[in-house]
Write a protein that holds these residues in place. Structure first.
Motif, PDB file in Angstrom:
ATOM      1  N   PRO A 263       1.396  -1.524  -0.115  1.00  0.00           N
ATOM      2  CA  PRO A 263       0.185   0.143  -0.204  1.00  0.00           C
ATOM      3  C   PRO A 263       1.125   1.487   0.294  1.00  0.00           C
ATOM      4  O   PRO A 263       0.255   2.451  -0.479  1.00  0.00           O
ATOM      5  N   THR A 264       1.813   1.064   0.745  1.00  0.00           N
ATOM      6  CA  THR A 264       2.738   2.184   0.912  1.00  0.00           C
ATOM      7  C   THR A 264       3.591   2.400  -0.807  1.00  0.00           C
ATOM      8  O   THR A 264       4.661   4.124  -1.082  1.00  0.00           O
ATOM      9  N   ASP A 265       3.931   1.985  -2.064  1.00  0.00           N
ATOM     10  CA  ASP A 265       3.729   1.665  -3.117  1.00  0.00           C
ATOM     11  C   ASP A 265       3.446   2.386  -3.885  1.00  0.00           C
ATOM     12  O   ASP A 265       2.054   3.272  -3.299  1.00  0.00           O
ATOM     13  N   HIS A 266       4.778   3.661  -4.666  1.00  0.00           N
ATOM     14  CA  HIS A 266       3.869   4.991  -5.366  1.00  0.00           C
ATOM     15  C   HIS A 266       3.620   3.736  -7.040  1.00  0.00           C
ATOM     16  O   HIS A 266       4.800   3.907  -7.420  1.00  0.00           O
ATOM     17  N   GLY A 267       3.424   4.764  -7.631  1.00  0.00           N
ATOM     18  CA  GLY A 267       2.521   4.380  -9.726  1.00  0.00           C
ATOM     19  C   GLY A 267       4.048   4.646 -10.091  1.00  0.00           C
ATOM     20  O   GLY A 267       4.378   3.344 -10.912  1.00  0.00           O
ATOM     21  N   GLY A 268       4.756   5.387  -9.471  1.00  0.00           N
ATOM     22  CA  GLY A 268       6.042   6.233 -10.260  1.00  0.00           C
ATOM     23  C   GLY A 268       7.295   5.117 -10.014  1.00  0.00           C
ATOM     24  O   GLY A 268       8.423   4.301 -11.328  1.00  0.00           O
ATOM     25  N   GLU A 269       7.150   4.800  -8.679  1.00  0.00           N
ATOM     26  CA  GLU A 269       8.580   3.835  -8.192  1.00  0.00           C
ATOM     27  C   GLU A 269       8.177   1.959  -8.834  1.00  0.00           C
ATOM     28  O   GLU A 269       9.091   1.693  -9.347  1.00  0.00           O
ATOM     29  N   ILE A 270       6.718   1.953  -8.498  1.00  0.00           N
ATOM     30  CA  ILE A 270       6.428   0.405  -9.399  1.00  0.00           C
ATOM     31  C   ILE A 270       6.630   0.544 -11.351  1.00  0.00           C
ATOM     32  O   ILE A 270       7.324   0.043 -11.421  1.00  0.00           O
ATOM     33  N   GLU A 271       6.284   1.623 -12.056  1.00  0.00           N
ATOM     34  CA  GLU A 271       6.528   1.736 -13.685  1.00  0.00           C
ATOM     35  C   GLU A 271       8.127   1.483 -13.326  1.00  0.00           C
ATOM     36  O   GLU A 271       8.916   0.639 -14.992  1.00  0.00           O
TER      37      GLU A 271
END
Length: 586
Positions: free
Chosen positions: A403-411
């Motif tokens: 839940p603490t992850d951000h979209g840009g980091e996942i990409e």
């Protein structure tokens, strides 16, 4: 017909155990119910007329596709490898594929300590969770009892005259208990009067660290188990000869205690996918894999084109290496694909910019979006992909989202994995269950089929490349594993060097090796993150596990008996006396 009902089913409807077994290709006559929600699988299921013997040569797994789940170097919190494996099994089922999962049993020590249970989380968990994380069918208790039976017979032999002339200073067989208890790491036994036994220094390990746990995980049948038990060495006599459990006439009784434990346990995921739970060797000092027998039962029951999924402890440098060099050597099964679990938080940790402490919250800075931190830690992911490919296995990267992850980091993680030439899928096993792992399941199916079509290193008859050759001497084997980690060489204490010479001289040089080290770094130092360079592997001690069939080199300050934290999970666990349900069991 036995109905499985459990208060912790949550979103899962009651399951017929016979029907659950049938989904794993196991006929009802092989199902031995343990209560209403768990069964053991009788080993007669592995009789020759129960398998597809014409396909036995296809990588040792019949017509099934064999997939192992591993990970990058984890944080102290774990990266959800088991949860991802469960979600993947459920995702494959949603695609219409047969999936049978094999996992280790949870140890009660960590359950009552910091980690909590090890049966998944949210919509990707094993049911019944209470049984999975506590006694299950009593396998761990049987291993504890059989191990301590040998301990008792050693001390009894010393008390009654020591006919074998055992040099008590060389005794290496401890006692075990499935509870974290640092006060038992070093003990003195035999205190009191002469009739209370011989006074000597001894120790306790936690049950998952027992050699018996590894023996159970590697044994192929009852005869193999009996032979391995007899080969256990407990020390030497005063002439320097090894003393075995067979010499002490203990192996037969130990086998009697363990006979029923050899059968794997049938449980299910929250979405009804069959799971074989069996054995639980530690991943840092032992093999870190579930049993050979469970995988063989799964392979025997799998339809052609079905999937047998299993998990190897910690990262590819540890669990996967032992999976390939020990477990696959015994089972004859060769994996088509390795799923490499990665998380944003683990890559941020491997940037070296944060200090993580087990039992404490993540640093505030790690919760903020920072793509640069992900890039800085990506070398660790790339190293693990290199290790997986070095074994000749096709990797599929699973980005387990928190839940603490951000979209840009996942990409960014996805981009890095794809640029490294790996298939990659973002998955949400905790919140999405099988649906949250559908893309991962599709990527695994694609990778397996591509291999069968002749693309990449995976094939219909996969062959892994071990880290070392059986004819290598022990030092060469250890050096090759160290090189896999990235070490510049190996340094031995004088005592470790002398013991290696003794093992070679006494005929144990052909055994495989295990390098016991921290799982939190590719090196032997937990604080060295990313991909450390310019370091050497320090081997302070070597031990012989003759029954399990390997020599293990202990590096750094590893303990085989963990301690409890200041506020262990056991403080929160209780029973609702009105309903009888266990509460606060993670």
């Amino acid at each position: 017909m036995t109905q499985a009902t459990s208060a912790d089913d949550g979103f899962c409807t009651p399951v017929d155990l016979d029907a659950l077994a049938a989904s794993a290709g196991v006929a009802a006559e092989h199902v031995i119910p343990y209560g209403r929600d768990v069964a053991k699988i009788d080993l007669s299921v592995l009789a020759p007329d129960e398998r597809e013997t014409d396909d036995a040569g296809a990588g040792g797994h019949g017509g099934a596709r064999y997939v192992v789940v591993t990970a990058i170097t984890p944080t102290p919190f774990g990266e959800g490898k088991t949860t991802t494996a469960i979600g993947l099994a459920q995702g494959l089922a949603l695609l219409g594929e047969q999936a049978i999962l094999t996992l280790r049993q949870s140890a009660m020590g960590p359950t009552f300590g910091i980690k909590g249970g090890a049966g998944g989380s949210g919509r990707a968990r094993i049911l019944p969770a209470e049984r999975m994380n506590l006694h299950l069918t009593g396998d761990f208790h049987a291993i504890t009892a059989a191990h301590n039976l040998l301990s008792a017979m050693i001390d009894n032999h010393l008390h009654h005259g020591n006919e074998l002339d055992i040099d008590e200073r060389t005794i290496t067989w401890p006692r075990v208990l499935d509870v974290n208890d640092r006060a038992l790491r070093h003990v003195v036994t035999g205190l009191g009067t002469r009739i209370d036994g011989v006074t000597r220094q001894a120790s306790f390990d936690i049950t998952p660290a027992s050699e018996l746990m590894v023996i159970m995980s590697l044994a192929t049948d009852l005869a193999d188990l009996r032979g391995r038990l007899g080969r256990i060495v407990i020390g030497r006599n005063r002439s320097g000869e090894w003393i075995s459990a067979e010499d002490l006439k203990a192996a037969g009784a130990m086998c009697a205690v363990l006979r029923d434990t050899l059968a794997p346990n049938l449980l299910r995921t929250g979405e009804g996918t069959p799971v074989l739970v069996h054995t639980g060797p530690f991943g840092n000092i032992a093999t870190g894999c579930s049993s050979v027998i469970a995988d063989r039962v799964a392979a025997a029951g799998a339809r052609r084109g079905g999937y047998v999924l299993t998990e190897a402890g910690f990262g590819s440098d540890m669990g996967l290496e032992r999976f390939v060099d020990l477990k696959c050597t015994v089972s004859g099964m060769q994996p088509h694909v390795a799923v490499v679990v990665v998380t944003v938080r683990a890559l941020k940790a491997h940037s070296g910019r944060y200090r993580l402490v087990s039992g404490k919250d993540l640093p505030e800075g790690m919760l903020e979006e920072n793509v640069e931190d992900v890039r800085a830690g990506a070398a660790n992911l790339l190293k693990h992909l290199e290790i997986v490919r070095g074994f000749g296995i096709t990797p599929v990267v699973a980005v387990n989202v928190f839940p603490t992850d951000h979209g840009g980091e996942i990409e960014e993680v996805t981009r890095i994995a794809r640029e490294a030439g790996a298939r990659v899928a973002v998955c949400h096993p905790v919140t999405g269950g099988g649906e949250g792992c559908r893309d991962l399941a599709s990527a695994v199916v694609e990778a397996c089929r591509a291999g069968e079509d002749g693309e990449g290193p995976a094939s219909a008859r996969p062959v892994t490349r071990p880290a070392y050759e059986p004819q290598d001497d022990l030092r060469t084997k250890i050096a090759k594993v160290a090189a896999l980690y990235g070490a510049d060489g190996v340094d031995y204490t004088p005592a470790a060097g002398r013991l290696l010479d003794t093992y070679e001289r006494d005929g144990f040089g052909s055994l495989p090796v295990i390098v016991a080290k921290t799982p939190l770094s590719l090196s032997a130092e937990p604080g060295l993150k990313g991909v450390p360079t310019g370091w050497r592997l320090p081997v302070r001690e070597v031990r012989l596990a003759a029954g399990a069939g390997y020599v293990y080199a202990i590096c750094g300050n590893l303990s085989t008996m963990p301690g409890l934290p200041s506020h262990p999970a056991a403080e929160r666990i209780d029973v609702d006396v009105a309903t009888g349900q266990i509460i606060n069991l993670r």
